[in-house]
Scaffold this active site. Structure first.
Site, short mmCIF file in Angstrom:
data_model
loop_
_atom_site.label_atom_id
_atom_site.label_comp_id
_atom_site.label_asym_id
_atom_site.label_seq_id
_atom_site.Cartn_x
_atom_site.Cartn_y
_atom_site.Cartn_z
N CYS A 1 -23.74 -36.84 59.78
CA CYS A 1 -24.71 -37.37 60.75
C CYS A 1 -24.34 -38.72 61.35
O CYS A 1 -24.21 -38.83 62.57
CB CYS A 1 -26.09 -37.46 60.10
SG CYS A 1 -26.75 -35.84 59.73
N PHE B 1 -35.24 -35.71 59.61
CA PHE B 1 -34.68 -36.96 59.09
C PHE B 1 -34.21 -36.84 57.64
O PHE B 1 -33.97 -37.85 56.99
CB PHE B 1 -35.72 -38.08 59.21
CG PHE B 1 -36.16 -38.35 60.62
CD1 PHE B 1 -35.38 -39.13 61.47
CD2 PHE B 1 -37.33 -37.80 61.12
CE1 PHE B 1 -35.78 -39.37 62.78
CE2 PHE B 1 -37.74 -38.04 62.43
CZ PHE B 1 -36.96 -38.82 63.26
N ASP C 1 -29.00 -16.06 60.92
CA ASP C 1 -27.67 -16.65 61.03
C ASP C 1 -26.71 -15.54 61.42
O ASP C 1 -26.89 -14.39 61.01
CB ASP C 1 -27.25 -17.29 59.69
CG ASP C 1 -26.24 -18.41 59.88
OD1 ASP C 1 -26.57 -19.56 59.57
OD2 ASP C 1 -25.12 -18.11 60.35
C1 UDX Z 1 -28.44 -39.49 57.16
C2 UDX Z 1 -29.83 -40.07 57.39
O1 UDX Z 1 -30.20 -40.92 56.29
C3 UDX Z 1 -30.85 -38.94 57.57
O2 UDX Z 1 -32.11 -39.50 57.89
C4 UDX Z 1 -30.39 -38.03 58.69
O3 UDX Z 1 -31.29 -36.94 58.83
C5 UDX Z 1 -28.98 -37.51 58.42
O4 UDX Z 1 -28.09 -38.62 58.23
P1 UDX Z 1 -27.08 -38.42 55.12
O5 UDX Z 1 -25.91 -38.42 56.04
O6 UDX Z 1 -27.39 -37.18 54.35
O7 UDX Z 1 -28.43 -38.79 55.93
O8 UDX Z 1 -26.84 -39.56 54.03
P2 UDX Z 1 -27.33 -41.07 53.78
O9 UDX Z 1 -27.94 -41.13 52.44
O10 UDX Z 1 -28.12 -41.59 54.90
O11 UDX Z 1 -25.91 -41.83 53.70
C6 UDX Z 1 -25.02 -41.85 54.80
C7 UDX Z 1 -23.78 -42.62 54.46
O12 UDX Z 1 -24.05 -44.02 54.35
C8 UDX Z 1 -23.13 -42.24 53.13
O13 UDX Z 1 -21.73 -42.22 53.28
C9 UDX Z 1 -23.55 -43.35 52.18
O14 UDX Z 1 -22.65 -43.52 51.12
C10 UDX Z 1 -23.54 -44.54 53.13
N1 UDX Z 1 -24.41 -45.65 52.71
C11 UDX Z 1 -25.74 -45.48 52.62
C12 UDX Z 1 -23.84 -46.90 52.45
O15 UDX Z 1 -22.62 -47.08 52.53
N2 UDX Z 1 -24.67 -47.93 52.10
C13 UDX Z 1 -26.02 -47.80 52.00
O16 UDX Z 1 -26.69 -48.79 51.69
C14 UDX Z 1 -26.58 -46.51 52.28
#
Ligand code: UDX
Length: 431
Positions: free
Chosen positions: A260, A152, A30
């Site tokens: 993401c 992922f 980094d």
């Molecule tokens: C996501 C993907 O799941 C992952 O595979 C990818 O590599 C990166 O992006 P992340 O952003 O860490 O991961 O969180 P995630 O658990 O997927 O939640 C994303 C958002 O969706 C959060 O704000 C969460 O609160 C929201 N969410 C999730 C909902 O509002 N409802 C749900 O049922 C699930």
């Protein structure tokens, strides 16, 4: 195999440590000296449950080391994972500046065959671009192959996700590189999907976009359920039991955030627009998500008499979801912005996030405890699904508040239990 991980954020650090667990030697590179020093001392520069223990273990075992010496790091490793950030630009597309810099450095310093792997989420066609950037950096031709191998993992469960992936995607046109990747991922108990680089790059965007679509679908449906007096959680369970739909990502609430979904959905829309093939469903996914916080704000406003001026609102949770200190695109910040624009007084709390760079001041204050945060508040808004907030002492909180209003942005607490204490509860069709 000697592995170099370029970029020591969530994805890079987790990927490196998981490869250590699988018996490989890893170097983390980094350019940020402070991150390198912290990691070398066994300290994570971000919050991720369980990862620091793994870091300490592999530093002590001598399986991982960190450096800011690009030239040396590139020379001595066989496989190079590009895990740098690809932030969203003004127009929604992904900024590939960091990826380009890494690719050019690889070209400049490599002296023998390397496999270069893009793990960062990058638009379709980036593997080809990386190939060109590496070639442009080379003074004399040295053979190499480029592979797309998207990650992922989710923040908050990064270690578990990286150790137990649902699938591994390897996108390359080189048989030699494919063989190296198979060797690298030996021991993982999941399907390995081998594609060309473009399909692999698309799989990552399509996966995140599909999950975002599930969330926006249930969120929009929750508004209709609200009107019809239907509990949307029952609907989620009812449709989720159909194995063709599945139970995940159907939790209604104030919308998705994070580093993401917002970025990747916009980048795919950008790719679609640039290629003249609009993705109309995905456009609506973004729209519904943006409306969801506003929908909650209007409920708060309506319940508090139509005017939020000088109303005191306790916002519990700043992170975009539980078990992370990440506030990027956090719906909680959106709600705070709205509340401040409506001239409310915002009192906020988060178990790990310390607000910096946000206009904290007389009208927006962060407190160390939930008790201080809710003191004198006209309403509590639950924005992040931290476990701590699922176990709040509501009888004690009621005594501290001015008015007993709860707005549950994540449908995470027992409505009947708090209503029996005399609270006015509002969730997302959580009837
Ligand atoms: C996501 C993907 O799941 C992952 O595979 C990818 O590599 C990166 O992006 P992340 O952003 O860490 O991961 O969180 P995630 O658990 O997927 O939640 C994303 C958002 O969706 C959060 O704000 C969460 O609160 C929201 N969410 C999730 C909902 O509002 N409802 C749900 O049922 C699930």
């Amino acid at each position: 195999m000697r592995i170099l991980i370029v970029g020591t954020g969530y994805v890079g650090t987790t990927t490196g440590l998981i490869f250590c667990e699988m018996g490989h030697q890893v170097t983390g590179l980094d350019l940020d000296q402070r991150k390198i020093e912290a990691l070398q001392a066994g300290k994570l520069h971000f919050y991720e449950p369980g990862l620091e223990e793994l870091l300490e273990k592999h530093i002590q075992a001598g399986n991982i080391s960190f450096t800011d010496n690009t030239k040396k790091a590139i020379k001595k490793n066989d496989v190079i994972f590009i895990c740098v950030g690809t932030p969203m630009q003004e127009d929604g597309s992904a900024d590939l500046t960091y990826v380009k810099n890494v690719a050019e450095s690889i070209g400049k310093y490599m002296k023998e065959y390397k496999v270069i792997v893009t793990k960062s989420t990058v638009p379709v066609g980036t593997a080809e671009q990386v190939t060109e950037w590496i070639r442009a950096g080379q003074k004399e031709p040295v053979p190499f192959d480029v592979v797309s191998n998207p990650e992922f993992l989710r923040e908050g469960s990064a270690m578990y996700d990286a150790l137990h992936p649902d699938r591994i995607v390897i996108g390359t046109i080189s048989e030699k590189a494919r063989a190296s990747m198979r060797e690298l991922y030996q021991g993982f108990q999941c399907p390995i999907l081998e594609t060309n680089p473009k399909a692999s790059e698309m799989i990552k965007y399509a996966a995140n976009s599909f999950l975002a679509m599930k969330i926006s679908f249930i969120n929009e449906l929750s508004r209709l359920c609200d009107r019809l007096g239907i509990n949307v959680n029952d609907v989620s369970r009812g449709i989720g039991l159909d194995h063709r739909i599945g139970p995940h990502f159907l939790r209604a609430g104030m919308g998705y955030g994070g580093s993401c979904f917002p970025k990747d959905v916009n980048a795919l829309l950008q790719t679609a627009a640039a290629n003249g093939i609009p993705l109309t469903i995905l456009e609506k996914v973004v729209q519904v998500n943006a409306e969801q916080s506003l929908y909650l704000l209007n409920k708060i406003k309506h319940s508090l008499g139509g005017d939020l001026t000088n109303k005191s609102v306790a916002v519990l949770g700043i992170a975009f979801k539980a078990d992370t200190d990440d506030t990027r695109e956090s719906p909680s910040l959106v709600i705070m912005d709205y509340l401040l624009k409506e001239k409310a007084h915002v009192r906020t709390h988060d178990p790990v996030v310390k607000l910096e760079g946000y206009p904290l001041g007389a009208n927006c204050r962060q407190f160390a405890t939930t008790a201080e945060t809710v003191s004198g508040a006209d309403a509590v808004v639950l924005c992040t699904d931290w476990d701590e907030y699922k176990r709040l002492d509501w009888p004690a909180i009621k005594l501290l508040m001015k008015q007993p209003h709860i707005f549950d942005g994540r449908n995470m607490i027992d409505k009947t239990a708090v209503e029996s204490l005399g609270f006015h509860y509002t969730g997302f069709a959580n009837h």
